[in-house]
Design an enzyme around this catalytic site. Structure first.
Site, PDB file in Angstrom:
ATOM      1  N   VAL A   1       4.840   7.324  12.622  1.00 30.52           N
ATOM      2  CA  VAL A   1       3.836   7.835  13.526  1.00 30.52           C
ATOM      3  C   VAL A   1       2.723   8.876  12.939  1.00 30.52           C
ATOM      4  CG1 VAL A   1       3.215   9.014  15.875  1.00 30.52           C
ATOM      5  CG2 VAL A   1       5.419   7.962  15.669  1.00 30.52           C
TER       6      VAL A   1
ATOM      7  N   ILE B   1       0.085  13.112   9.426  1.00 26.61           N
ATOM      8  CA  ILE B   1       0.414  14.404  10.274  1.00 26.61           C
ATOM      9  C   ILE B   1       1.929  14.531  10.541  1.00 26.61           C
ATOM     10  CG2 ILE B   1      -0.105  15.548  12.519  1.00 26.61           C
ATOM     11  CD1 ILE B   1      -2.360  13.338  12.800  1.00 26.61           C
TER      12      ILE B   1
ATOM     13  N   LYS C   1       7.764   1.644  12.522  1.00 28.29           N
ATOM     14  CA  LYS C   1       7.839   1.975  13.976  1.00 28.29           C
ATOM     15  C   LYS C   1       8.073   1.123  14.739  1.00 28.29           C
ATOM     16  CE  LYS C   1       2.914   0.876  13.994  1.00 28.29           C
ATOM     17  NZ  LYS C   1       3.044   0.591  12.692  1.00 28.29           N
TER      18      LYS C   1
ATOM     19  N   THR D   1       0.676  -1.271  -0.069  1.00 30.92           N
ATOM     20  CA  THR D   1       0.063  -0.183   0.044  1.00 30.92           C
ATOM     21  C   THR D   1       0.922   1.099   0.202  1.00 30.92           C
ATOM     22  OG1 THR D   1      -1.514  -1.249   1.383  1.00 30.92           O
ATOM     23  CG2 THR D   1      -2.013   0.968   1.117  1.00 30.92           C
ATOM     24  N   VAL D   2       1.781   1.464   0.870  1.00 27.79           N
ATOM     25  CA  VAL D   2       2.556   2.559   1.138  1.00 27.79           C
ATOM     26  C   VAL D   2       3.399   2.660  -0.087  1.00 27.79           C
ATOM     27  CG1 VAL D   2       4.031   3.967   2.489  1.00 27.79           C
ATOM     28  CG2 VAL D   2       2.100   2.848   3.531  1.00 27.79           C
TER      29      VAL D   2
ATOM     30  N   GLY E   1      -3.044   4.979   5.510  1.00 24.49           N
ATOM     31  CA  GLY E   1      -3.813   4.916   4.238  1.00 24.49           C
ATOM     32  C   GLY E   1      -2.529   5.166   3.299  1.00 24.49           C
TER      33      GLY E   1
ATOM     34  N   LYS F   1       4.056   3.776  18.962  1.00 21.70           N
ATOM     35  CA  LYS F   1       3.975   5.243  18.507  1.00 21.70           C
ATOM     36  C   LYS F   1       4.384   6.228  19.762  1.00 21.70           C
ATOM     37  CE  LYS F   1       1.091   4.108  14.668  1.00 21.70           C
ATOM     38  NZ  LYS F   1      -0.324   3.909  14.269  1.00 21.70           N
TER      39      LYS F   1
ATOM     40  N   GLY G   1       0.641   8.592  10.319  1.00 22.20           N
ATOM     41  CA  GLY G   1       0.709   8.567   8.996  1.00 22.20           C
ATOM     42  C   GLY G   1       0.893  10.052   8.410  1.00 22.20           C
TER      43      GLY G   1
END
Lengths: 433, 433
Positions: free
Chosen positions: B134, B138, B107, B15-16, B304, B207, B136
């Site tokens: 930590v 932000i 993490k 995904t990432v 996400g 996190k 995503g």
């Protein structure tokens, strides 16, 4: 670099300047651990040598002559917190000319002369940072420049003026009048004696110009920002907004669609469920929408001695780290995109309208027909007796409409004999992010 | 540096990883304008060469052999998004040994082996960044390290696990059972088939250890974090909490008082008026309190494809800028404070308690006496019939109490014959920031 101490020339010892002194003194050990260098306030420019101050041990450090700072070869960094354009602009340009780095909280200056200042800084290999100029304690400029460097920001919405947010919050919570709350805010020191810059949205407009420049990487001027203040907002507008599910905020909005930009500051209805609706009192918040990241929000104190000073000193820490690495003046990205502003046909939003109309049959039909003729449809309508039943009051929230269409409608409404008064018209935002 | 193109070795195309490819390709021009260099995905490590993928034009770039990336002298930066400890740790250490910079979203690895990895990076003059590990989308690690570099952070509270926040939000909004909502979350892909790491709070604990390390500048281990998950939270707890003005959140809390630290993750009652109470669904938020700045909050998507990838690529941009400036590996601040953990007497909070007791006179008096004997006073009490009136249910919210005192009380309660069941005990936080 073989320095052990970085010497700072502080210009201004008002609220923020005092905070800067307190933080540098109070957090000396932490600052030194992070940067490897001690940070010392070497000289301070003040207006009056003999004023009583809340910080002590200033003997021999304070002066009323800016040249004592600007031409002191021992001073590495000038921190400017006097505000205003003159003489701050000359001081900063002279400081840069002398090879000194600059940290400033001066939004007016950065909006009007940021280009010139940053260019001079680049020539001289100096840093200029100004995190404190927008949303005091919130590290939002860093977030835009670094945190979202990989993303394409499409929209920013900001509550970036604490005074007006305090006033609107009070009006909303207590059903109070604008004038009444403004007086209270002035008594508490939240509003100036001459509140124009805050309440007419100018302060917020400067901050939005800075956010748009950094977020969109396009050089935005103050003239590019459409501005409307809160002095005409009535408690009735706020009450009706609430009834229909909205809170009134002085919202700065910067949008980019297909590389065309619009930036405005205006009283705006925000859905009560939106995170911005719950930002109350003197707090600030900036909502950022990026193509990839989606929705984010940054919330914190927008002003105040210590919050603003943290931003100033954090910038100072960055300058010192850059000095240590020998990379001052090389980390900034100048705006590189061409500025294209949206025309009014492309500025699209929902609108809240309040009208006083003749109490006769068919008025609402005339209005809705006019809206339909201009491709505007309605989301909510409320009609009720007004003035003891002699007139009617109509409150409407539209679906999305072009600003040009709405302007046509507003002009036509004011020409219709059955429309007695167009009480208010506000943008409605934040529903469909 | 005379490079024109920075070549990236991407490890992982889930995904990432897919998001990273999309962003680097989609925002190529913006990235180049900011860094002065083109960024190219040179090789990609995958598990299966023949899998159908949603990004195209990978011909000749994908490989199943990590060494093709690690020992390729053309590759400047390794982006690791495979996750887990093995073999990611070996890959990263080898990459650093080969003089390659590292960006990771891992993490687990940074919590368990961050010290070793950062030390190796420093030896080799390489960057290691891990913003994506930590919360995503932000940019919270940047905010802690740079934005608040001048301040002394005293408290962080985080909703840092989207799965559990989704579950608790659903339970709260729909009055649904934990098991029911967990199944739904699994069906929607918000929870793993084996949800242990999320629902038992381990993911959030990792996190919080990273946030505490960076925010307090103290080396925190996972063992230093007290952890309790949400699998025992009942819909009744949530409903009673609501009735008393609270929302239930899985809250990570890191506090520092007089340089003594406590870090915990546990289901916590948060006042409904607190900004964290309105963070719903898979969103994350981190509340930061600094001595000088006061209260701030950062809100955004916690996971996400694209949000997490923006954080990875923003880190990559920082690496590339550092390459251009020749300062890689020199911008990091290692934790420099000695770790002192609070003992239970110094861990103070309010508590929410729910008990099933015998329906007889004087039970509440016995309980309140026990609390008073342990210096705990009550803020709210609700007593009502239970089990058709055969028993009573008592719900209490205490004033601030030491954890040691509360533990004594809980032990004593379970020994009292009139107490039939201790249904739940939660921390209550966020009222008095």
């Amino acid at each position: 670099m073989d320095k052990q101490v970085v010497k700072v020339g502080l210009m201004g010892l008002g609220t923020v300047g005092t905070g800067v002194v307190r933080i540098i003194r109070g957090h000396q050990e932490d600052l030194q651990k992070q940067t490897g260098l001690a940070i010392e306030i070497h000289k301070i420019l003040v207006q009056n040598l003999h004023k009583t101050r809340s910080v002590s041990d200033l003997d021999g450090r304070i002066t009323t002559d800016a040249n004592d700072l600007l031409y002191d070869p021992e001073i590495d960094v000038i921190v400017e917190v006097i505000g205003g354009i003159f003489p701050a602009k000359d001081y900063i340009l002279t400081a840069l000319e002398q090879g000194k780095h600059v940290v400033t909280a001066n939004k007016d200056l950065m909006v009007l002369h940021g280009g010139e200042i940053l260019q001079k800084a680049q020539q001289k290999g100096c840093d200029v940072f100004y995190e404190a100029s927008v949303a005091g304690g919130i590290p939002i400029l860093r977030a835009l420049v670094e945190g979202f460097s990989s993303d394409r920001i499409t929209r920013m919405m900001g509550i970036v003026n604490g005074t007006t947010n305090y006033i609107l919050t009070k009006m909303s919570q207590e059903g109070a009048d604008y004038e009444e709350v403004l007086k209270e805010a002035q008594a508490l020191g939240y509003a100036e004696a001459d509140p124009t810059s805050d309440v007419e949205g100018l302060d917020a407009a400067r901050k939005m110009a800075i956010l748009a420049t950094l977020g969109f990487r396009v050089p935005m001027n103050l003239d590019d920002v459409e501005v409307k203040g809160i002095s005409q907002v009535s408690k009735e507008d706020i009450a009706y907004g609430k009834q229909m599910g909205y809170e009134m905020k002085l919202l700065g909005i910067a949008r980019r669609d297909d590389d065309e930009i619009e930036v405005s500051v205006q009283p705006t209805m925000v859905p009560a469920s939106h995170p911005l609706a719950t930002v109350n009192g003197v707090f600030n918040a900036v909502y950022v929408h990026g193509e990839a990241v989606g929705e984010t929000m940054f919330y914190g104190p927008g002003a105040g001695e210590l919050p603003t000073a943290t931003a100033v000193v954090s910038d100072l820490v960055t300058v010192v780290k850059n000095m240590k690495l020998g990379v001052n003046g090389r980390g900034m990205v100048a705006p590189y995109k061409e500025k294209k502003l949206k025309d009014d046909q492309k500025k699209v939003s929902k609108y809240f309208l309040r009208l006083i109309v003749a109490d006769q049959r068919g008025v609402l039909a005339q209005i809705t027909q006019l809206l339909a003729d201009n491709d505007i449809s309605l989301d909510q309508v409320l009609q009720q007796p007004y003035n003891g039943g002699q007139q009617s009051e109509i409150i409407m929230v539209t679906h999305h409409a072009a600003k040009s269409s709405m302007d046509t409608v507003l002009a036509a409404l004011s020409d219709m004999p059955v429309i007695h008064e167009l009480k208010s018209c506000y943008r409605v935002e934040g529903g469909e992010m």
